[in-house]
Design a protein around this motif. Structure first.
Motif, short mmCIF file in Angstrom:
data_model
loop_
_atom_site.label_atom_id
_atom_site.label_comp_id
_atom_site.label_asym_id
_atom_site.label_seq_id
_atom_site.Cartn_x
_atom_site.Cartn_y
_atom_site.Cartn_z
N GLY A 133 0.74 -1.18 -0.03
CA GLY A 133 0.08 -0.16 -0.05
C GLY A 133 1.03 1.09 0.00
O GLY A 133 0.66 2.63 -0.70
N GLU A 134 1.84 1.19 0.79
CA GLU A 134 2.89 2.23 0.77
C GLU A 134 3.28 2.60 -0.55
O GLU A 134 3.65 3.67 -1.08
N TRP A 135 3.94 1.29 -1.11
CA TRP A 135 4.58 1.52 -2.50
C TRP A 135 3.80 1.94 -3.60
O TRP A 135 4.20 2.91 -4.33
N ARG A 157 -11.35 -11.89 -3.49
CA ARG A 157 -11.05 -10.41 -3.08
C ARG A 157 -9.65 -10.15 -3.48
O ARG A 157 -8.68 -10.67 -2.86
N ILE A 158 -9.43 -9.31 -4.30
CA ILE A 158 -7.98 -8.74 -4.80
C ILE A 158 -7.55 -7.86 -3.76
O ILE A 158 -8.13 -7.07 -3.48
N ASP A 159 -6.38 -8.08 -3.25
CA ASP A 159 -5.66 -7.05 -2.44
C ASP A 159 -6.08 -5.63 -2.38
O ASP A 159 -6.22 -5.05 -1.77
N PHE A 160 -5.71 -4.95 -3.84
CA PHE A 160 -5.81 -3.62 -4.06
C PHE A 160 -6.51 -3.36 -5.24
O PHE A 160 -6.22 -3.82 -6.37
N TRP A 170 -6.46 -0.24 -11.88
CA TRP A 170 -5.66 -1.28 -11.65
C TRP A 170 -6.10 -2.13 -10.59
O TRP A 170 -6.84 -1.95 -9.68
N LEU A 171 -5.84 -3.54 -10.87
CA LEU A 171 -5.92 -4.73 -9.75
C LEU A 171 -4.86 -5.18 -9.26
O LEU A 171 -4.00 -5.62 -10.23
N VAL A 172 -4.52 -5.07 -8.05
CA VAL A 172 -3.23 -5.55 -7.74
C VAL A 172 -3.33 -6.71 -6.58
O VAL A 172 -3.79 -6.27 -5.37
N GLU A 173 -2.67 -7.59 -6.79
CA GLU A 173 -2.39 -8.75 -5.85
C GLU A 173 -1.16 -8.90 -5.37
O GLU A 173 -0.14 -8.75 -6.15
N VAL A 174 -0.99 -8.82 -3.86
CA VAL A 174 0.12 -8.75 -3.29
C VAL A 174 0.61 -10.34 -2.77
O VAL A 174 0.05 -11.16 -2.17
N ILE A 200 -6.64 4.22 -3.59
CA ILE A 200 -6.23 2.81 -3.19
C ILE A 200 -7.15 2.42 -2.27
O ILE A 200 -7.39 3.03 -1.13
N LYS A 201 -7.66 1.24 -2.75
CA LYS A 201 -8.80 0.60 -2.01
C LYS A 201 -8.22 -0.80 -1.86
O LYS A 201 -8.19 -1.62 -2.57
N PRO A 202 -8.06 -1.25 -0.11
CA PRO A 202 -7.86 -2.68 -0.12
C PRO A 202 -9.07 -3.54 -0.16
O PRO A 202 -10.00 -3.02 -0.08
N GLU A 203 -8.80 -4.80 -0.38
CA GLU A 203 -9.85 -5.88 -0.29
C GLU A 203 -10.92 -5.62 -1.34
O GLU A 203 -12.16 -5.45 -1.08
#
Length: 216
Positions: free
Chosen positions: A88-90, A109-112, A121-125, A99-102
């Protein structure tokens, strides 16, 4: 991330996925393990660990296992909550907004969810704590959820999203990550398919100490 109330201990054994026995000041104690991976590549009897002392008297475990001092990579953070916080910081530092989590997408549920330059964007961590000859490997145990997330990311392309898998690297001196095909061939296969389809990969190296972890 800075941890408070950190003490040193010695790892004895892992009783199950969530509980480990440790020695603190000559006494055997139980510690909560947040990381459900095997972690056998760094956790071995007699190794030095850092533990966060709980302030909740009702807890069944007095400590939480935070990091392990490895011979090759120094302190390796095993806190499974850390990679998402760091990611999230990155994302914020890279100019992403909203930026929205979950974020719910498909059956996962994708992380961001995040936005940048008018793109969604969809971001999985994924947190990486395993390496071989300086190259990170993920996962360290089979993960059906990991392969499922990759399929969801690939599927998001047709809905106009820009998908990304971000590996947060919790080992010193490691700059990139490869799929651990020997441990999880399904994840490796889905990763190859996802990247070929257009899913981006980012590597996020971190510096870990006995009581902190930060973006490098």
């Amino acid at each position: 991330m800075q941890y408070s109330d950190i003490v040193k201990g010695v790892f004895i054994r892992r009783l199950n996925r969530f509980i480990a026995e440790v020695e603190v000041n000559g006494e055997t104690e139980r510690a909560h393990v947040r990381n459900t991976g095997r972690c056998t590549h760094v956790l071995s009897p007699g190794c030095e660990v850092s533990l966060q002392k709980s302030t909740d008297p009702s807890r069944s475990t007095k400590y939480t296992l935070i990091a392990v001092n490895s011979r090759q990579y120094g302190w390796v953070n095993l806190d499974s909550l850390a990679p998402n916080k760091l990611a999230g910081e990155w994302l914020a530092k890279q100019g992403f907004t909203h930026i929205k989590p979950e974020f719910s997408f498909g059956g996962s549920r994708i992380d961001f969810y995040a936005e940048k330059n008018g793109e969604r964007w969809l971001v999985e961590v994924k947190g990486c704590t395993l390496a071989d000859n300086g190259t990170g490997l993920f996962p360290d145990a089979p993960t059906k959820r990991g392969a499922k997330h990759l399929r969801e990311l690939s599927g998001s392309l047709s809905s106009g999203f820009r998908p990304m898998i971000a590996f947060v690297i919790m080992l010193r001196g490691v700059e990139n990550v490869q799929p651990n095909a020997a441990t999880d061939p399904d994840f490796a296969l889905e990763y190859a398919r996802a990247t070929a389809a257009g899913v981006m990969t980012e590597f996020i190296p971190c510096d870990c100490t006995i009581d902190s972890v930060s973006l490098r």
